[in-house]
Design an enzyme around this catalytic site. Structure first.
Site, short mmCIF file in Angstrom:
data_model
loop_
_atom_site.label_atom_id
_atom_site.label_comp_id
_atom_site.label_asym_id
_atom_site.label_seq_id
_atom_site.Cartn_x
_atom_site.Cartn_y
_atom_site.Cartn_z
N SER A 58 7.34 5.45 -3.88
CA SER A 58 6.47 4.44 -3.96
C SER A 58 6.40 3.77 -5.62
CB SER A 58 5.14 4.66 -3.47
OG SER A 58 4.17 3.63 -4.14
N SER A 59 6.32 2.60 -5.82
CA SER A 59 6.39 1.97 -7.15
C SER A 59 5.01 2.48 -7.85
CB SER A 59 6.71 0.53 -7.17
OG SER A 59 5.63 -0.14 -6.40
N GLU A 60 4.14 2.81 -7.01
CA GLU A 60 2.76 3.05 -7.61
C GLU A 60 2.40 4.53 -7.87
OE1 GLU A 60 1.00 0.49 -8.53
OE2 GLU A 60 0.78 -1.02 -7.12
N HIS A 114 -5.68 -6.98 -7.05
CA HIS A 114 -4.26 -6.20 -6.31
C HIS A 114 -5.06 -5.84 -5.15
CE1 HIS A 114 -1.21 -3.15 -7.11
NE2 HIS A 114 -1.22 -3.06 -5.91
N GLY A 157 0.84 -1.08 -0.01
CA GLY A 157 0.00 -0.10 -0.04
C GLY A 157 1.05 1.22 -0.01
N HIS A 191 -3.87 -2.63 0.69
CA HIS A 191 -4.11 -4.20 0.18
C HIS A 191 -5.12 -4.72 1.29
CE1 HIS A 191 -0.10 -4.07 -2.12
NE2 HIS A 191 -1.04 -3.23 -2.74
N HIS A 205 -3.89 3.98 -1.15
CA HIS A 205 -3.79 2.63 -1.60
C HIS A 205 -3.55 1.48 -0.61
CE1 HIS A 205 -3.14 -0.93 -4.20
NE2 HIS A 205 -1.95 -0.62 -4.05
ZN LIG Z 1 -0.51 -2.05 -4.29
#
Ligand SMILES: [Zn+2]
Length: 224
Positions: free
Chosen positions: A82-84, A166, A36, A105, A103
């Site tokens: 963050s990779s997102e 996801h 997240g 999970h 975000h």
């Molecule tokens: Zn994620």
């Protein structure tokens, strides 16, 4: 005299808030480990403050948080963002009503996302999503622009969306409201999963959803 060991933190208040809500994600069982991510948008500076990649929420310090511009450049911070981050950036570019994103999970939203199901109007709190459901965005690999676009399109006229196979993405005018919506959508997702195990749940009709949407305009918003 030169001060040693003093780290200047830009946007300290916002960075501390991101850490506070990151801890809440773990404490409220809304995500696991370093999964997240959270961000806040400073709209008048066009800067995005976002959690770093792979840092434990419980050990995160204000200087670990990353500040980026909307071109994807890191303007402050020594960690990787963050990779997102693309999934946060697209909303700040295109939605004036969103200044914070969570975000998560979380178990039940992710369960529905793994079924590629939407969350229907099972409970009076579903309209905190901004409509009569929470849609499920088409699957794309994490961290890709394709996932950002899918999430953005499926969150049209809404403040929440499931990411297929996801997790959950929620946006709001500020971080306390984005977190609050995350908790409420996850609660509704849990109730939906439980009712589906008993049979076919009854839904709230669209007229009533419209009434609730009006009521939620002034009620249930948390103050910063
Ligand atoms: Zn994620």
């Amino acid at each position: 005299m030169k001060k040693l060991g003093v780290i200047i933190v830009m946007y300290e208040k916002e960075s501390e808030m991101i850490i506070e809500y990151g801890k809440k994600l773990i404490e409220r069982n809304l995500t696991k480990g370093t999964g997240g991510n959270i961000s806040i948008f400073i709209r008048n500076k066009k800067l995005m403050i976002i959690t770093p990649s792979g840092v434990d929420y419980l050990k995160m310090k204000p200087e670990d948080v990353v500040i980026m511009d909307l071109d994807g450049n890191v303007v402050y911070g020594s960690n990787k963002p963050s990779s997102e981050y693309l999934m946060h950036k697209i909303f700040y570019e295109k939605r004036l009503d969103i200044n914070a994103i969570v975000h998560a999970h979380s178990i039940y939203s992710t369960t529905l996302a793994c079924m590629n199901w939407e969350l229907p109007a099972i409970n009076y709190l579903v309209p905190v999503s901004g409509g009569n459901n929470v849609r499920c965005a088409k699957y794309a690999t994490f961290g890709t622009n394709e996932l950002a676009i899918n999430a953005f399109e499926s969150m049209k006229d809404r403040y929440a969306v499931f990411l297929a196979n996801h997790g959950l993405l929620v946006g709001a005018k500020d971080l306390p409201n984005a977190f609050n919506k995350t908790v409420e959508i996850e609660f509704c997702a849990e109730i939906y999963c439980r009712t589906k195990s008993l049979g076919e749940p009854k839904m709230i009709c669209d007229n009533e959803v419209d009434k609730l949407l009006n009521l939620f305009k002034g009620y249930g918003q948390v103050k910063e």
